[in-house]
Scaffold this active site. Sequence first.
Site, PDB file in Angstrom:
ATOM      1  N   GLY A 251      51.303  49.052  34.387  1.00  0.00           N
ATOM      2  CA  GLY A 251      50.075  49.658  34.888  1.00  0.00           C
ATOM      3  C   GLY A 251      48.903  49.419  33.954  1.00  0.00           C
ATOM      4  O   GLY A 251      47.783  49.139  34.396  1.00  0.00           O
ATOM      5  N   ASP A 252      49.152  49.519  32.645  1.00  0.00           N
ATOM      6  CA  ASP A 252      48.101  49.242  31.654  1.00  0.00           C
ATOM      7  C   ASP A 252      47.643  47.792  31.769  1.00  0.00           C
ATOM      8  O   ASP A 252      46.450  47.490  31.649  1.00  0.00           O
ATOM      9  CB  ASP A 252      48.616  49.501  30.240  1.00  0.00           C
ATOM     10  CG  ASP A 252      49.261  50.865  30.088  1.00  0.00           C
ATOM     11  OD1 ASP A 252      48.783  51.814  30.739  1.00  0.00           O
ATOM     12  OD2 ASP A 252      50.246  50.986  29.331  1.00  0.00           O
TER      13      ASP A 252
END
Length: 301
Positions: A251-252
Site C-alpha cells: 500500500g505504501d
Amino acid sequence: MIYTVTFNPAIDYVVRLGNPLKPGAVNRAAGEDCVLGGKGINVSGVLAQLGVESVALGFIAGETGAWLERGLTAQGLHTDFIWLENGMTRINVKIKAGQETELNGAGPNIPESAMQTLETKLDALQKDDVLILAGSIPACLPQSTYERLLARLQGRGVRAVVDATQDLLLKVLPYKPFLIKPNNHELSEIVRHELTTDDEIVAAAAGLQAQGARNVLVSMAGDGALLLDENGAVHRIGCPKGKVVNSVGAGDSMVAGFVAGYLRTGDYRYALRLGTACGSATAFSVGLATKEKINELLETI
C-alpha cells in the site's frame, strides 16, 4: 518537494524457521534479515527507486535510531529525523515459520516539545509541496495528531496525502487532503457495510469526497484498484499477474507510485498505472519494489 512522516519507525528483525515455531522451546533460525521501515519510510524508499527525491521526517531514539538513520542514508534516502532524549527506536520481531508471528515494539515516548519541533520543520513547506502521513498514531500521542498538523498547514497550498483508517482518516477530510488511500475493507468499515461491487465502492468513495477528500484511491489487493478523481471521473485498473510473496509495504508503494506519477504527468490515469505497478512490484518481491521490477510490470498494465 515530497515529505513523508513516520511517527514510529522500526527495525524489523525477520527470522525464518525451517520448521513450525515451538513455543517454550529453543528454535533455531534458518535465515534472518533486518529491514528498516515504517510506512512513511517505505514511501520514501519507493520514491527513491523512481528517481523522485523526498525527505523522511519522524522521531528516532537510542542506538537503534542511529542504526536506522545510517542505514537509510546508505540507501540514498534524505532524512531529517527528530532525536528523542529517552527510549529507543523500536525493533519488531517477525517470525516466519509457515505462518507468521509478530512481536512489535512500543517505541519511544514522543513529548510535546518534539511535536513542536516537527511543526517547525513543516512550517518550511511551500505551495505544491506534498506531505504524506501514513499509518497509525503511537499511543503516546492523541488521535487528533493528523488533524493538528493539517490544520497548521491549511490554506498554504500544501498537498496532503493521508493513508490511515477509520476515524483517523475521517477527521482529516475537512482539511481537503489531495489524496486518501483506504483499501476496500477499510472503506467497508467506514460505511459500516460490506462493499461487494465497483458501484458500491464508487458510492462510498464519493461520500468521502463529499466530506472533503479531493481524490480517493481504493486498493483492492489482487482485484486491482479504483480511483475517484477530483473531476468526478472513475478509473478502474486490474492487477498484473504474479505471485504474492510479501504484502507488507504494498500500500505504501502504491501511494509512492501514484504521487510520483501525478507529479510527473498531471495525469490521474498514469498515476494510477504507476501506483499499481509499484504496489504489485512490492507484493511480488521479498522487500520493497525495485526500479527494474516496477518498469517490468508497468509495461504489462
